[in-house]
Motif scaffolding. Structure first.
Motif, PDB file in Angstrom:
ATOM      1  N   ALA A  61      44.143 -31.877   5.183  1.00 61.86           N
ATOM      2  CA  ALA A  61      42.821 -32.050   4.566  1.00 61.86           C
ATOM      3  C   ALA A  61      42.539 -33.536   4.382  1.00 61.86           C
ATOM      4  CB  ALA A  61      42.759 -31.322   3.223  1.00 61.86           C
ATOM      5  N   TYR A  62      41.236 -33.879   4.338  1.00 62.28           N
ATOM      6  CA  TYR A  62      40.836 -35.276   4.145  1.00 62.28           C
ATOM      7  C   TYR A  62      39.750 -35.347   3.085  1.00 62.28           C
ATOM      8  CZ  TYR A  62      38.769 -39.864   4.917  1.00 62.28           C
ATOM      9  OH  TYR A  62      38.280 -41.133   4.731  1.00 62.28           O
ATOM     10  N   GLU A  63      39.894 -36.287   2.154  1.00 56.63           N
ATOM     11  CA  GLU A  63      38.884 -36.510   1.120  1.00 56.63           C
ATOM     12  C   GLU A  63      38.834 -37.994   0.787  1.00 56.63           C
ATOM     13  OE1 GLU A  63      36.663 -34.773  -0.426  1.00 56.63           O
ATOM     14  OE2 GLU A  63      37.160 -32.685  -0.032  1.00 56.63           O
ATOM     15  N   ARG A  64      37.750 -38.663   1.111  1.00 57.47           N
ATOM     16  CA  ARG A  64      37.465 -40.014   0.662  1.00 57.47           C
ATOM     17  C   ARG A  64      38.653 -40.978   0.774  1.00 57.47           C
ATOM     18  NH1 ARG A  64      32.443 -42.022   0.446  1.00 57.47           N
ATOM     19  NH2 ARG A  64      30.961 -40.629  -0.577  1.00 57.47           N
ATOM     20  N   GLY A  65      39.131 -41.160   1.992  1.00 66.00           N
ATOM     21  CA  GLY A  65      40.197 -42.131   2.209  1.00 66.00           C
ATOM     22  C   GLY A  65      41.589 -41.618   1.930  1.00 66.00           C
ATOM     23  N   ARG A  66      41.732 -40.313   1.638  1.00 68.03           N
ATOM     24  CA  ARG A  66      43.043 -39.737   1.354  1.00 68.03           C
ATOM     25  C   ARG A  66      43.298 -38.550   2.278  1.00 68.03           C
ATOM     26  NH1 ARG A  66      40.653 -41.067  -3.533  1.00 68.03           N
ATOM     27  NH2 ARG A  66      41.813 -42.552  -4.823  1.00 68.03           N
ATOM     28  N   ILE A  67      44.480 -38.536   2.881  1.00 72.00           N
ATOM     29  CA  ILE A  67      44.897 -37.443   3.757  1.00 72.00           C
ATOM     30  C   ILE A  67      45.925 -36.618   2.997  1.00 72.00           C
ATOM     31  CG2 ILE A  67      45.930 -36.849   5.980  1.00 72.00           C
ATOM     32  CD1 ILE A  67      45.138 -39.747   6.877  1.00 72.00           C
ATOM     33  N   TYR A  68      45.718 -35.304   2.970  1.00 76.05           N
ATOM     34  CA  TYR A  68      46.620 -34.419   2.227  1.00 76.05           C
ATOM     35  C   TYR A  68      47.394 -33.532   3.211  1.00 76.05           C
ATOM     36  CZ  TYR A  68      44.008 -35.862  -1.894  1.00 76.05           C
ATOM     37  OH  TYR A  68      43.421 -36.608  -2.891  1.00 76.05           O
ATOM     38  N   LEU A 122      41.860 -35.146  -8.481  1.00 82.90           N
ATOM     39  CA  LEU A 122      41.768 -33.998  -7.584  1.00 82.90           C
ATOM     40  C   LEU A 122      41.892 -32.731  -8.422  1.00 82.90           C
ATOM     41  CD1 LEU A 122      41.671 -33.416  -4.442  1.00 82.90           C
ATOM     42  CD2 LEU A 122      44.130 -32.982  -4.630  1.00 82.90           C
ATOM     43  N   ILE A 123      40.890 -31.864  -8.349  1.00 84.25           N
ATOM     44  CA  ILE A 123      40.948 -30.590  -9.043  1.00 84.25           C
ATOM     45  C   ILE A 123      41.458 -29.545  -8.057  1.00 84.25           C
ATOM     46  CG2 ILE A 123      39.602 -28.773 -10.149  1.00 84.25           C
ATOM     47  CD1 ILE A 123      37.901 -30.792 -11.427  1.00 84.25           C
ATOM     48  N   VAL A 124      42.545 -28.858  -8.419  1.00 85.62           N
ATOM     49  CA  VAL A 124      43.144 -27.881  -7.511  1.00 85.62           C
ATOM     50  C   VAL A 124      43.250 -26.532  -8.211  1.00 85.62           C
ATOM     51  CG1 VAL A 124      44.448 -29.663  -6.293  1.00 85.62           C
ATOM     52  CG2 VAL A 124      45.538 -28.416  -8.170  1.00 85.62           C
ATOM     53  N   VAL A 483      36.047 -33.922  12.603  1.00 84.10           N
ATOM     54  CA  VAL A 483      36.000 -35.378  12.779  1.00 84.10           C
ATOM     55  C   VAL A 483      35.261 -35.973  11.587  1.00 84.10           C
ATOM     56  CG1 VAL A 483      35.158 -37.297  14.179  1.00 84.10           C
ATOM     57  CG2 VAL A 483      36.123 -35.283  15.297  1.00 84.10           C
ATOM     58  N   TYR A 484      35.880 -36.981  10.949  1.00 87.60           N
ATOM     59  CA  TYR A 484      35.274 -37.663   9.807  1.00 87.60           C
ATOM     60  C   TYR A 484      35.037 -39.120  10.172  1.00 87.60           C
ATOM     61  CZ  TYR A 484      37.063 -33.600   7.257  1.00 87.60           C
ATOM     62  OH  TYR A 484      37.341 -32.322   6.839  1.00 87.60           O
ATOM     63  N   PHE A 485      33.816 -39.583   9.943  1.00 86.23           N
ATOM     64  CA  PHE A 485      33.502 -41.011  10.057  1.00 86.23           C
ATOM     65  C   PHE A 485      33.188 -41.478   8.642  1.00 86.23           C
ATOM     66  CE2 PHE A 485      29.950 -44.171  10.746  1.00 86.23           C
ATOM     67  CZ  PHE A 485      30.800 -45.234  10.953  1.00 86.23           C
ATOM     68  N   ASP A 486      34.082 -42.299   8.076  1.00 86.28           N
ATOM     69  CA  ASP A 486      33.992 -42.693   6.673  1.00 86.28           C
ATOM     70  C   ASP A 486      34.145 -44.207   6.581  1.00 86.28           C
ATOM     71  OD1 ASP A 486      33.986 -42.811   3.947  1.00 86.28           O
ATOM     72  OD2 ASP A 486      35.793 -41.621   3.640  1.00 86.28           O
ATOM     73  N   ARG A 487      33.009 -44.891   6.445  1.00 87.32           N
ATOM     74  CA  ARG A 487      32.982 -46.355   6.423  1.00 87.32           C
ATOM     75  C   ARG A 487      33.616 -46.915   7.703  1.00 87.32           C
ATOM     76  NH1 ARG A 487      33.992 -48.377   0.167  1.00 87.32           N
ATOM     77  NH2 ARG A 487      32.236 -47.235  -0.764  1.00 87.32           N
ATOM     78  N   ASP A 488      34.797 -47.537   7.591  1.00 82.70           N
ATOM     79  CA  ASP A 488      35.414 -48.153   8.778  1.00 82.70           C
ATOM     80  C   ASP A 488      36.565 -47.314   9.328  1.00 82.70           C
ATOM     81  OD1 ASP A 488      37.028 -48.534   6.619  1.00 82.70           O
ATOM     82  OD2 ASP A 488      37.628 -50.577   7.129  1.00 82.70           O
TER      83      ASP A 488
END
Length: 528
Positions: A61-68, A122-124, A483-488
């Motif tokens: 999973a991917y969320e705002r610059g973090r890969i889980y 992160l709410i899980v 595919v995620y495009f997030d800033r750079d």
């Protein structure tokens, strides 16, 4: 001697800040920085380099610059020059498995009770109905709430209002086969729990039952203050969740407070009692709106408010009706049909940039549509094209039914290619990068076993192609892709058969020497 400089009027500065005019405001600095980053990304000399790849036997999973990885037990930052581990937690038991997660970010302009609330978390949701709030940087448990006993199986997290109100939904309740054969009836279909976030506060928990909403309910959701009930025959009904709360809430409860409820004494949100069902719907709520649509596909958006449906017949699959929410009137040119002959259907949705526009994506064509008033009748709206993006296809070569071999022999094809035939460039993903105001598209061509994809960045206002980024790994159209495009950052997650997952991370690389060379030749830049 000149007059002393006047002190700025504090009230005036505050007023200008409230309207976004204060030059030193953090928002102004962020917008300026994002504008610079967009310019850097779109430079011809800028490339994206594959800096990291990983493979996993569990979903990524991917969320705002973090890969889980490993069911959120491992968190990797993708922002560093090379992705690095933020935290690695011990492998959890099956009962601690995380079913769903949401990233919670600090609200702006609010005083919060705990300094840790100002950092992302992160709410899980776990398999045993625990709701945990974890530090996004360390994985430390910041809050722990027990939802309910084994009678409820909570599985899904979603936003009612993003970063403000969260909804927790159970799996659909189904009786065992033996109970059904014995004639036992299952009345409650779903359970919902609703929370205000930052700080976490309990709003209410309720049941969705056949007795109130009917026997054919298939799914339920809460979004933007609306309770959405979906039925097996394609019917969608909307109710005001606020009105339901006001009418049917028996008593408000605060997390951590003792309660005496239906003969039970416990603490709200603590094991073994969990949360009370304090919203009990005893009668059908007032209906706001209903519509019938194929596969329950129903969307609301635009300005003025409109909705999109597909007529509830299989022959209309791929045909979209855009109607006014006010009076159900079909907009002028409101029937959108690409007449695609493809395995994968085209799709349509309201543009997430809040412009009120509509994006319609087909195999080789992306239409960005806009709503506008009809000149001769201001009460009616008209759908018109804002711009289109077309896939790069060799139409004459691919679609010709007659080809000539090198020896001069004429060969006639006995079939026509599908619009999404893998050998033709086909759009697979369309997304919007809100901070950079760029529309991103992923187009794929696969010949034999070798598939090639590229991520294209388009001006969101005019559709002009500003940048094309090739993805180096092979792309199999039969696999599932994100595919995620997030800033750079560009990040590609691939799911292969037998639950094999791969993640490819690309980062922006600026070749300043090459850019200086280009500027000396005064090569004009593409602007939008």
């Amino acid at each position: 001697m000149g007059a002393a400089p006047r002190a700025p009027n504090a009230c005036r500065l505050l007023g200008r800040r409230a309207h976004g005019f204060y030059a030193r405001d953090a928002g102004v600095a962020l917008r300026t920085n994002m504008g610079l980053l967009r310019s850097l990304i779109c430079q011809e000399s800028t490339t994206f380099k594959n800096v990291w790849t990983t493979h996993s036997a569990s979903p990524i999973a991917y969320e705002r610059g973090r890969i889980y990885l490993d069911n959120y037990q491992c968190c990797i930052s993708s922002i560093a020059q090379e992705p690095r581990i933020l935290y690695q937690k011990p492998k959890c038991s099956k009962s601690e498995k995380i079913e769903d997660a949401l990233l919670l970010e600090c609200p702006l302009g609010e005083m919060l009770p705990n300094p840790l609330d100002y950092k992302s978390s992160l709410i899980v949701l776990t398999a045993q109905n625990w709701l945990l709030r974890l530090s996004a940087d360390s994985g430390e448990i910041l809050e722990k709430i027990y939802l309910a006993g084994s009678g409820c199986k909570f599985r899904y997290l979603s936003w009612d209002t993003p970063q403000e109100v969260m909804v927790i939904k159970s799996a659909q309740n189904k009786l065992p086969a033996a109970s059904r054969q014995a004639g036992i009836q299952q009345s409650v279909l779903f359970h919902l729990a609703v929370f205000q976030v930052i700080p976490l506060s309990f709003i209410g928990m309720l049941e969705i039952s056949k007795k109130i909403f009917g026997n054919t309910v298939t799914d339920v959701d809460v979004s933007n203050g609306i309770l959405i009930i979906m039925y097996s025959m394609g019917l969608v009904r909307l109710y005001s969740f606020q009105a339901i709360t006001e009418q049917f809430m028996e008593q408000p409860f605060d997390l951590g407070c003792e309660f005496n409820w239906n003969g039970q004494v416990g603490v709200v949100g603590k094991y073994p009692f969990g949360l009370p069902f304090n919203i009990k719907i005893t009668d059908t709520p007032p209906l706001l709106f209903e519509a019938s649509s194929l596969d329950n596909a129903f969307q609301i958006g635009g300005y003025p408010w409109h909705y999109i449906i597909t007529p509830n017949k299989k022959k209309h699959k791929g045909v979209f009706y855009i109607c006014s929410l006010k009076d159900n009137a079909l907009a002028k040119n409101g029937i959108q049909d690409m007449k695609c002959c493809s395995l994968e259907p085209d799709w349509i949705y309201f543009h997430p940039d809040m412009s009120g526009r509509i994006i319609h994506v087909g195999p080789n064509l992306i239409k960005v549509l806009k709503l506008k008033e009809v000149e001769s009748n201001t009460d009616q709206t008209e759908i018109s094209e804002d711009f289109i993006i077309v896939a790069n296809r060799e139409e004459n070569c691919v679609n010709s039914s007659v080809t000539v071999t090198a020896s001069g022999r004429v060969v006639k094809k006995r079939y026509n290619l599908l619009d999404d035939d893998p050998e033709q460039e086909t759009f697979k993903i369309v997304d919007y990068e809100d901070e950079l105001d760029l529309l991103s598209t992923v187009a794929v061509t696969q010949i034999g076993a070798d598939g090639r994809a590229h991520l294209d960045l388009h001006c969101n206002e005019q559709g002009i192609l500003l940048k094309s980024i090739p993805l180096l790994e092979s792309w199999d159209v039969t696999y599932s892709h994100e595919v995620y495009f997030d800033r750079d950052i560009v990040l590609h997650i691939e799911q292969k058969p037998n639950r094999r997952f791969s993640c490819y991370v690309y980062q922006m690389v600026c070749d300043t020497a090459k850019e200086d060379e280009c500027s000396r030749h005064e090569k004009p830049e593409r602007q939008c």
